[in-house]
Design a protein around this motif. Structure first.
Motif, PDB file in Angstrom:
ATOM      1  N   ARG A  28      29.505 -14.496  85.796  1.00  0.00           N
ATOM      2  CA  ARG A  28      30.875 -14.164  85.624  1.00  0.00           C
ATOM      3  C   ARG A  28      30.953 -12.777  86.018  1.00  0.00           C
ATOM      4  N   VAL A  29      31.542 -12.544  87.329  1.00  0.00           N
ATOM      5  CA  VAL A  29      31.535 -11.083  87.680  1.00  0.00           C
ATOM      6  C   VAL A  29      32.778 -10.703  87.450  1.00  0.00           C
ATOM      7  N   GLY A  30      32.712  -9.083  87.352  1.00  0.00           N
ATOM      8  CA  GLY A  30      34.037  -8.454  86.865  1.00  0.00           C
ATOM      9  C   GLY A  30      33.990  -7.699  85.735  1.00  0.00           C
ATOM     10  N   SER A  31      34.672  -6.670  85.391  1.00  0.00           N
ATOM     11  CA  SER A  31      34.713  -5.845  84.219  1.00  0.00           C
ATOM     12  C   SER A  31      34.649  -6.691  82.826  1.00  0.00           C
ATOM     13  N   PRO A  32      33.767  -6.533  81.981  1.00  0.00           N
ATOM     14  CA  PRO A  32      33.686  -7.331  80.752  1.00  0.00           C
ATOM     15  C   PRO A  32      34.930  -6.743  80.038  1.00  0.00           C
ATOM     16  N   PRO A  33      35.404  -7.818  79.375  1.00  0.00           N
ATOM     17  CA  PRO A  33      36.516  -7.377  77.934  1.00  0.00           C
ATOM     18  C   PRO A  33      36.083  -6.703  77.027  1.00  0.00           C
ATOM     19  N   ARG A  34      36.974  -5.753  76.553  1.00  0.00           N
ATOM     20  CA  ARG A  34      36.638  -5.209  75.364  1.00  0.00           C
ATOM     21  C   ARG A  34      36.672  -5.873  74.227  1.00  0.00           C
ATOM     22  N   GLY A  35      35.680  -6.895  73.972  1.00  0.00           N
ATOM     23  CA  GLY A  35      35.602  -7.598  72.593  1.00  0.00           C
ATOM     24  C   GLY A  35      35.095  -6.889  71.620  1.00  0.00           C
ATOM     25  N   ARG A  70      29.084  -4.643  83.644  1.00  0.00           N
ATOM     26  CA  ARG A  70      28.287  -5.400  82.995  1.00  0.00           C
ATOM     27  C   ARG A  70      27.868  -4.907  81.509  1.00  0.00           C
ATOM     28  N   HIS A  71      27.109  -5.581  80.667  1.00  0.00           N
ATOM     29  CA  HIS A  71      26.701  -5.307  79.358  1.00  0.00           C
ATOM     30  C   HIS A  71      25.026  -4.951  79.763  1.00  0.00           C
ATOM     31  N   VAL A  72      24.659  -4.016  78.969  1.00  0.00           N
ATOM     32  CA  VAL A  72      23.259  -3.938  78.664  1.00  0.00           C
ATOM     33  C   VAL A  72      22.887  -4.387  77.115  1.00  0.00           C
ATOM     34  N   VAL A  73      21.800  -5.441  77.154  1.00  0.00           N
ATOM     35  CA  VAL A  73      21.517  -5.722  75.884  1.00  0.00           C
ATOM     36  C   VAL A  73      19.991  -5.334  75.581  1.00  0.00           C
ATOM     37  N   ARG A  74      19.918  -4.412  74.592  1.00  0.00           N
ATOM     38  CA  ARG A  74      18.804  -3.874  74.246  1.00  0.00           C
ATOM     39  C   ARG A  74      18.174  -4.548  72.896  1.00  0.00           C
ATOM     40  N   VAL A  75      16.962  -4.901  73.186  1.00  0.00           N
ATOM     41  CA  VAL A  75      16.200  -5.595  72.277  1.00  0.00           C
ATOM     42  C   VAL A  75      15.072  -5.033  71.566  1.00  0.00           C
ATOM     43  N   ILE A  76      14.732  -4.513  70.527  1.00  0.00           N
ATOM     44  CA  ILE A  76      13.655  -3.889  69.900  1.00  0.00           C
ATOM     45  C   ILE A  76      12.883  -4.874  69.040  1.00  0.00           C
ATOM     46  N   VAL A  77      11.625  -5.071  69.285  1.00  0.00           N
ATOM     47  CA  VAL A  77      10.771  -6.064  69.019  1.00  0.00           C
ATOM     48  C   VAL A  77       9.260  -5.196  68.437  1.00  0.00           C
ATOM     49  N   ASP A  78       8.990  -6.049  67.218  1.00  0.00           N
ATOM     50  CA  ASP A  78       7.683  -5.316  66.751  1.00  0.00           C
ATOM     51  C   ASP A  78       7.041  -6.652  66.086  1.00  0.00           C
ATOM     52  N   GLY A 112      30.377 -12.247  80.615  1.00  0.00           N
ATOM     53  CA  GLY A 112      30.099 -11.359  81.572  1.00  0.00           C
ATOM     54  C   GLY A 112      28.703 -11.193  82.173  1.00  0.00           C
ATOM     55  N   GLU A 113      28.267 -10.425  83.119  1.00  0.00           N
ATOM     56  CA  GLU A 113      27.084 -10.364  83.481  1.00  0.00           C
ATOM     57  C   GLU A 113      26.502  -9.276  82.466  1.00  0.00           C
ATOM     58  N   TYR A 114      25.185  -9.480  82.250  1.00  0.00           N
ATOM     59  CA  TYR A 114      24.312  -8.488  81.623  1.00  0.00           C
ATOM     60  C   TYR A 114      22.964  -8.315  81.934  1.00  0.00           C
ATOM     61  N   GLN A 115      22.415  -7.210  81.592  1.00  0.00           N
ATOM     62  CA  GLN A 115      21.178  -6.625  81.922  1.00  0.00           C
ATOM     63  C   GLN A 115      20.246  -6.746  80.550  1.00  0.00           C
TER      64      GLN A 115
END
Length: 227
Positions: A28-35, A70-78, A112-115
């Motif tokens: 889903r391309v376009g500016s992500p809504p401010r949710g 887009r959004h950037v989803v950062r996941v920290i794992v250990d 929306g799109e995400y990385q």
């Protein structure tokens, strides 16, 4: 060899690299809504955490931030014993697949799109949970202790010592004044101290910094940039 720096695997939009023939049907391309980002993190956690648990990892941190269209989803794992570079790549693929499946099932995880970026904790990660202390046995740390060392009285104080033992109830530090035992409730966030005179005893992967890897296929080659 275990990873105590930050190995980062970065994938393309909607959890996979962008294909040359254009967006996938689910994009889903376009500016992500401010949710509500808190609600988005909760939806992401519900999808991601079971995948990590199955892989024998813990979710240390999860963040969502807007980045242009887009959004950037950062996941920290250990994990106990640290997490290897190969394990980071494997976990990243599994998380990406789970997010894709949730989106295709109508989960509307991010709208929306995400990385997606999956990484292991850096040495600057504060020690706040029993497992953090347990995984850093042998390291030199600095921490604010509520209460006194055995030969002192009153007030909070900064304590620097090597973690000798750690379990779900207590932490034992070797300090210049001898061994001191603390309950977790008596300790603030601990910080691992870099010991330059011991660098020759530490593997390169334990001193790594973030290095984003773009356009990775199934034969990903994850690299670690030495600090």
């Amino acid at each position: 060899m275990t990873q105590r720096g930050r190995a980062t695997r970065s994938t393309g939009s909607t959890g996979r690299p962008r294909r040359a023939d254009g967006p996938r049907s689910g994009d889903r391309v376009g500016s992500p809504p401010r949710g509500d980002l808190a609600a988005r993190r909760a939806r992401l956690r519900a999808v991601i955490e079971p995948v990590l648990n199955e892989a024998g990892c813990d979710l240390e941190d999860l963040s969502v931030s807007p980045a242009g269209r887009r959004h950037v989803v950062r996941v920290i794992v250990d994990a106990d014993g640290g997490i290897s570079l190969d394990a980071v790549a494997d976990v990243s693929r599994a998380v990406s697949a789970a997010l894709d499946a949730a989106e295709e099932a109508g989960g509307d995880i991010l709208a929306g799109e995400y990385q997606l970026e999956v990484s292991s904790p850096g040495v600057d990660r504060p020690l706040t949970l029993p497992r953090h202390w347990r995984r850093n046995v042998g390291r030199l740390v600095k921490v604010t202790a509520r209460g006194a060392l055995p030969e002192q009285s009153g007030g909070d104080r900064q304590v620097t010592g090597r973690v000798i033992e750690a379990d779900d109830e207590r932490v034992v530090l070797e300090t210049d004044s001898g061994r001191a035992e603390f309950r977790h409730a008596e300790l603030g966030p601990g910080r691992v101290q870099v010991e330059f005179n011991r660098l020759d005893e530490v593997g390169d992967d334990e001193l790594g910094d973030n290095e984003d890897i773009d356009d990775i296929d199934d034969e990903d080659d994850v690299e670690d940039e030495e600090r």
